[in-house]
Design a protein around this motif. Structure first.
Motif, PDB file in Angstrom:
ATOM      1  N   ALA A   5      59.739  -2.824 -45.774  1.00 20.39           N
ATOM      2  CA  ALA A   5      59.253  -2.425 -47.095  1.00 20.39           C
ATOM      3  C   ALA A   5      58.200  -1.343 -47.030  1.00 20.39           C
ATOM      4  O   ALA A   5      58.094  -0.508 -47.916  1.00 20.39           O
ATOM      5  N   PHE A   6      57.412  -1.312 -45.989  1.00 14.60           N
ATOM      6  CA  PHE A   6      56.226  -0.459 -46.010  1.00 14.60           C
ATOM      7  C   PHE A   6      55.998   0.112 -44.625  1.00 14.60           C
ATOM      8  O   PHE A   6      55.782  -0.623 -43.673  1.00 14.60           O
ATOM      9  N   ASP A   7      56.102   1.410 -44.490  1.00 17.15           N
ATOM     10  CA  ASP A   7      55.910   2.074 -43.201  1.00 17.15           C
ATOM     11  C   ASP A   7      54.901   3.188 -43.396  1.00 17.15           C
ATOM     12  O   ASP A   7      55.270   4.343 -43.643  1.00 17.15           O
ATOM     13  N   PRO A   8      53.609   2.884 -43.333  1.00 18.61           N
ATOM     14  CA  PRO A   8      52.581   3.878 -43.655  1.00 18.61           C
ATOM     15  C   PRO A   8      52.575   5.023 -42.651  1.00 18.61           C
ATOM     16  O   PRO A   8      52.762   4.811 -41.451  1.00 18.61           O
ATOM     17  N   PRO A   9      52.381   6.263 -43.122  1.00 17.23           N
ATOM     18  CA  PRO A   9      52.318   7.398 -42.216  1.00 17.23           C
ATOM     19  C   PRO A   9      50.984   7.436 -41.486  1.00 17.23           C
ATOM     20  O   PRO A   9      50.057   6.700 -41.813  1.00 17.23           O
ATOM     21  N   LEU A 161      64.278  -0.977 -49.953  1.00 25.19           N
ATOM     22  CA  LEU A 161      63.108  -1.832 -50.146  1.00 25.19           C
ATOM     23  C   LEU A 161      63.508  -3.302 -50.170  1.00 25.19           C
ATOM     24  O   LEU A 161      64.492  -3.673 -50.800  1.00 25.19           O
ATOM     25  N   GLN A 162      62.741  -4.133 -49.510  1.00 24.97           N
ATOM     26  CA  GLN A 162      62.954  -5.565 -49.588  1.00 24.97           C
ATOM     27  C   GLN A 162      62.706  -6.030 -51.023  1.00 24.97           C
ATOM     28  O   GLN A 162      61.780  -5.567 -51.677  1.00 24.97           O
ATOM     29  N   ARG A 163      63.514  -6.949 -51.490  1.00 24.93           N
ATOM     30  CA  ARG A 163      63.350  -7.431 -52.864  1.00 24.93           C
ATOM     31  C   ARG A 163      61.988  -8.111 -53.061  1.00 24.93           C
ATOM     32  O   ARG A 163      61.393  -8.017 -54.125  1.00 24.93           O
ATOM     33  N   SER A 164      61.537  -8.795 -52.021  1.00 24.34           N
ATOM     34  CA  SER A 164      60.234  -9.447 -52.129  1.00 24.34           C
ATOM     35  C   SER A 164      59.113  -8.418 -52.252  1.00 24.34           C
ATOM     36  O   SER A 164      58.126  -8.640 -52.961  1.00 24.34           O
ATOM     37  N   PHE A 165      59.266  -7.283 -51.584  1.00 23.17           N
ATOM     38  CA  PHE A 165      58.255  -6.231 -51.684  1.00 23.17           C
ATOM     39  C   PHE A 165      58.282  -5.599 -53.070  1.00 23.17           C
ATOM     40  O   PHE A 165      57.232  -5.326 -53.659  1.00 23.17           O
ATOM     41  N   LEU A 231      49.708  -7.303 -49.256  1.00 21.95           N
ATOM     42  CA  LEU A 231      49.991  -8.652 -48.776  1.00 21.95           C
ATOM     43  C   LEU A 231      51.467  -8.779 -48.405  1.00 21.95           C
ATOM     44  O   LEU A 231      51.813  -9.345 -47.352  1.00 21.95           O
ATOM     45  N   ALA A 232      52.342  -8.254 -49.252  1.00 26.00           N
ATOM     46  CA  ALA A 232      53.776  -8.311 -48.975  1.00 26.00           C
ATOM     47  C   ALA A 232      54.130  -7.489 -47.746  1.00 26.00           C
ATOM     48  O   ALA A 232      54.991  -7.889 -46.948  1.00 26.00           O
ATOM     49  N   ALA A 233      53.480  -6.344 -47.584  1.00 32.21           N
ATOM     50  CA  ALA A 233      53.745  -5.499 -46.416  1.00 32.21           C
ATOM     51  C   ALA A 233      53.354  -6.198 -45.128  1.00 32.21           C
ATOM     52  O   ALA A 233      53.986  -6.024 -44.089  1.00 32.21           O
ATOM     53  N   ALA A 234      52.312  -7.025 -45.204  1.00 34.58           N
ATOM     54  CA  ALA A 234      51.825  -7.723 -44.009  1.00 34.58           C
ATOM     55  C   ALA A 234      52.832  -8.740 -43.489  1.00 34.58           C
ATOM     56  O   ALA A 234      52.817  -9.083 -42.303  1.00 34.58           O
ATOM     57  N   VAL A 235      53.714  -9.233 -44.364  1.00 28.62           N
ATOM     58  CA  VAL A 235      54.697 -10.238 -43.938  1.00 28.62           C
ATOM     59  C   VAL A 235      56.118  -9.682 -44.035  1.00 28.62           C
ATOM     60  O   VAL A 235      57.087 -10.444 -44.133  1.00 28.62           O
ATOM     61  N   ALA A 236      56.237  -8.362 -43.988  1.00 32.19           N
ATOM     62  CA  ALA A 236      57.552  -7.731 -44.153  1.00 32.19           C
ATOM     63  C   ALA A 236      58.545  -8.167 -43.088  1.00 32.19           C
ATOM     64  O   ALA A 236      59.760  -8.177 -43.318  1.00 32.19           O
ATOM     65  N   GLY A 237      58.062  -8.538 -41.903  1.00 30.06           N
ATOM     66  CA  GLY A 237      58.957  -8.941 -40.831  1.00 30.06           C
ATOM     67  C   GLY A 237      59.281 -10.415 -40.803  1.00 30.06           C
ATOM     68  O   GLY A 237      60.028 -10.878 -39.933  1.00 30.06           O
ATOM     69  N   PRO A 239      60.783 -14.192 -42.300  1.00 26.08           N
ATOM     70  CA  PRO A 239      62.005 -14.602 -43.002  1.00 26.08           C
ATOM     71  C   PRO A 239      61.838 -14.481 -44.518  1.00 26.08           C
ATOM     72  O   PRO A 239      60.715 -14.573 -45.047  1.00 26.08           O
ATOM     73  N   ALA A 240      62.945 -14.306 -45.202  1.00 29.32           N
ATOM     74  CA  ALA A 240      62.914 -14.062 -46.650  1.00 29.32           C
ATOM     75  C   ALA A 240      62.189 -15.165 -47.412  1.00 29.32           C
ATOM     76  O   ALA A 240      61.391 -14.883 -48.314  1.00 29.32           O
ATOM     77  N   ARG A 241      62.443 -16.420 -47.047  1.00 33.42           N
ATOM     78  CA  ARG A 241      61.817 -17.527 -47.784  1.00 33.42           C
ATOM     79  C   ARG A 241      60.299 -17.464 -47.671  1.00 33.42           C
ATOM     80  O   ARG A 241      59.584 -17.694 -48.653  1.00 33.42           O
ATOM     81  N   LEU A 242      59.796 -17.133 -46.490  1.00 34.64           N
ATOM     82  CA  LEU A 242      58.353 -17.037 -46.293  1.00 34.64           C
ATOM     83  C   LEU A 242      57.784 -15.841 -47.054  1.00 34.64           C
ATOM     84  O   LEU A 242      56.712 -15.940 -47.656  1.00 34.64           O
ATOM     85  N   ARG A 243      58.522 -14.735 -47.037  1.00 34.57           N
ATOM     86  CA  ARG A 243      58.046 -13.546 -47.768  1.00 34.57           C
ATOM     87  C   ARG A 243      57.875 -13.862 -49.252  1.00 34.57           C
ATOM     88  O   ARG A 243      56.866 -13.510 -49.860  1.00 34.57           O
ATOM     89  N   TRP A 244      58.868 -14.521 -49.837  1.00 35.14           N
ATOM     90  CA  TRP A 244      58.795 -14.855 -51.254  1.00 35.14           C
ATOM     91  C   TRP A 244      57.659 -15.845 -51.540  1.00 35.14           C
ATOM     92  O   TRP A 244      56.963 -15.738 -52.550  1.00 35.14           O
ATOM     93  N   ALA A 245      57.469 -16.785 -50.634  1.00 38.31           N
ATOM     94  CA  ALA A 245      56.384 -17.757 -50.818  1.00 38.31           C
ATOM     95  C   ALA A 245      55.033 -17.064 -50.795  1.00 38.31           C
ATOM     96  O   ALA A 245      54.131 -17.381 -51.592  1.00 38.31           O
ATOM     97  N   VAL A 246      54.880 -16.102 -49.886  1.00 37.84           N
ATOM     98  CA  VAL A 246      53.616 -15.375 -49.778  1.00 37.84           C
ATOM     99  C   VAL A 246      53.381 -14.515 -51.022  1.00 37.84           C
ATOM    100  O   VAL A 246      52.274 -14.475 -51.573  1.00 37.84           O
ATOM    101  N   VAL A 247      54.417 -13.833 -51.479  1.00 31.85           N
ATOM    102  CA  VAL A 247      54.275 -12.956 -52.652  1.00 31.85           C
ATOM    103  C   VAL A 247      53.932 -13.760 -53.907  1.00 31.85           C
ATOM    104  O   VAL A 247      52.961 -13.453 -54.618  1.00 31.85           O
ATOM    105  N   LEU A 248      54.719 -14.798 -54.179  1.00 27.12           N
ATOM    106  CA  LEU A 248      54.492 -15.584 -55.395  1.00 27.12           C
ATOM    107  C   LEU A 248      53.211 -16.411 -55.296  1.00 27.12           C
ATOM    108  O   LEU A 248      52.417 -16.466 -56.250  1.00 27.12           O
TER     109      LEU A 248
END
Length: 274
Positions: A5-9, A161-165, A231-237, A239-248
């Motif tokens: 989702a996030f690849d900062p330059p 983009l990841q849907r969670s992002f 916060l979402a970028a920090a867990v971009a790697g 699993p999807a379930r964990l990403r959604w839990a972190v975002v919500l």
């Protein structure tokens, strides 16, 4: 949508990347950042203070930097809008509203500062009362520019983009309007930002350390648009379930924290007491 989702330059290429995403917003952000630096320098050459004892150029410096961050954030988020939609009429109107409302607010703050007068909470004359009301309207318009951007990114996000992002970006933008705008509106309707006793200040921010300060919650609300995507970028790697839990879950915790600091301030209790 499974790409990272996030690849900062690299920092040296950040301005180039912002410019690629949206040139006008980037140039506006750069201009207001430079003017913020000028306001900081003016504090050393102009010793005048407001009735509160704060230097007259402190508020212009803070607001120039704040608007700069807001514009840079919007420019970055333009990269999450599909390329063919970045020049659409709703997006052009959003950019115009951001620049127009931000410029109006900054212009009046500088105008008042140059005269050694308060811009906020100043209703001493009909002119000042009208201008303060217009500033409030401008602030609402400025924060409301997050809404069409959230709508565009949510409905038609850029590829990869990841849907969670995407959800984190949209949620952050919505919270910026809902919390930043709502709490800012409440604060502007009061006699001042301090509640209860007044004394001391938090370094850099100037928040009241003896009693409550409504600016704390407003600050947190306005910066939801940066906090949740990071916060979402920090867990971009993860699993999807964990990403959604972190975002919500993160969104819920952030909103609760913001409202908690608001109620703490209304009760006259300092965030960082002396």
């Amino acid at each position: 949508m499974t790409a990272l989702a996030f690849d900062p330059p690299q920092p040296s290429r950040l301005l180039t990347e912002l410019d690629r995403r949206h040139r006008l917003l980037t140039r506006y952000g750069l201009l207001t950042l430079i003017l913020g630096g000028v306001a900081i320098l003016l504090q050393f050459g102009d010793p005048r203070t407001l009735a509160s004892g704060v230097g007259i150029w402190v508020k212009p410096a803070k607001f120039f930097i704040s608007v700069s961050v807001f514009a840079f954030t919007a420019a970055w988020f333009m990269g999450y809008v599909r390329p063919e939609r970045r020049d659409s009429r709703p997006i052009r109107a959003t950019v115009f509203a951001l620049i127009a409302s931000g410029t109006f607010e900054l212009a009046y703050i500088v105008f008042q500062a140059a005269q050694g007068l308060e811009s906020h909470f100043n209703k001493s004359t009909p002119f000042h009362a009208i201008m303060y009301a217009l500033m409030g309207l401008g602030a609402v318009i400025l924060t409301a520019t997050t809404l069409p951007l959230a709508w565009e990114i949510g409905r038609r996000p850029a590829a990869g983009l990841q849907r969670s992002f995407v959800a984190a970006v949209v949620l952050g933008l919505l919270l910026t309007f809902a919390l930043g705008g709502m709490l800012g509106g409440y604060m502007s309707s009061q006699a001042g930002h301090a509640v209860g006793q007044v004394g001391g200040s938090v370094p850099l921010f100037g928040w009241n350390r003896l009693g409550g300060d409504l600016r704390v919650a407003h600050f947190l609300g306005i910066h939801a648009e940066q906090a949740l995507p990071l916060l979402a970028a920090a867990v971009a790697g993860a699993p999807a379930r964990l990403r959604w839990a972190v975002v919500l879950g993160g969104g819920a915790v952030y909103a609760a924290l913001t409202l908690g600091t608001f109620y703490q301030a209304v009760a006259g209790r300092a965030l960082l007491p002396l």
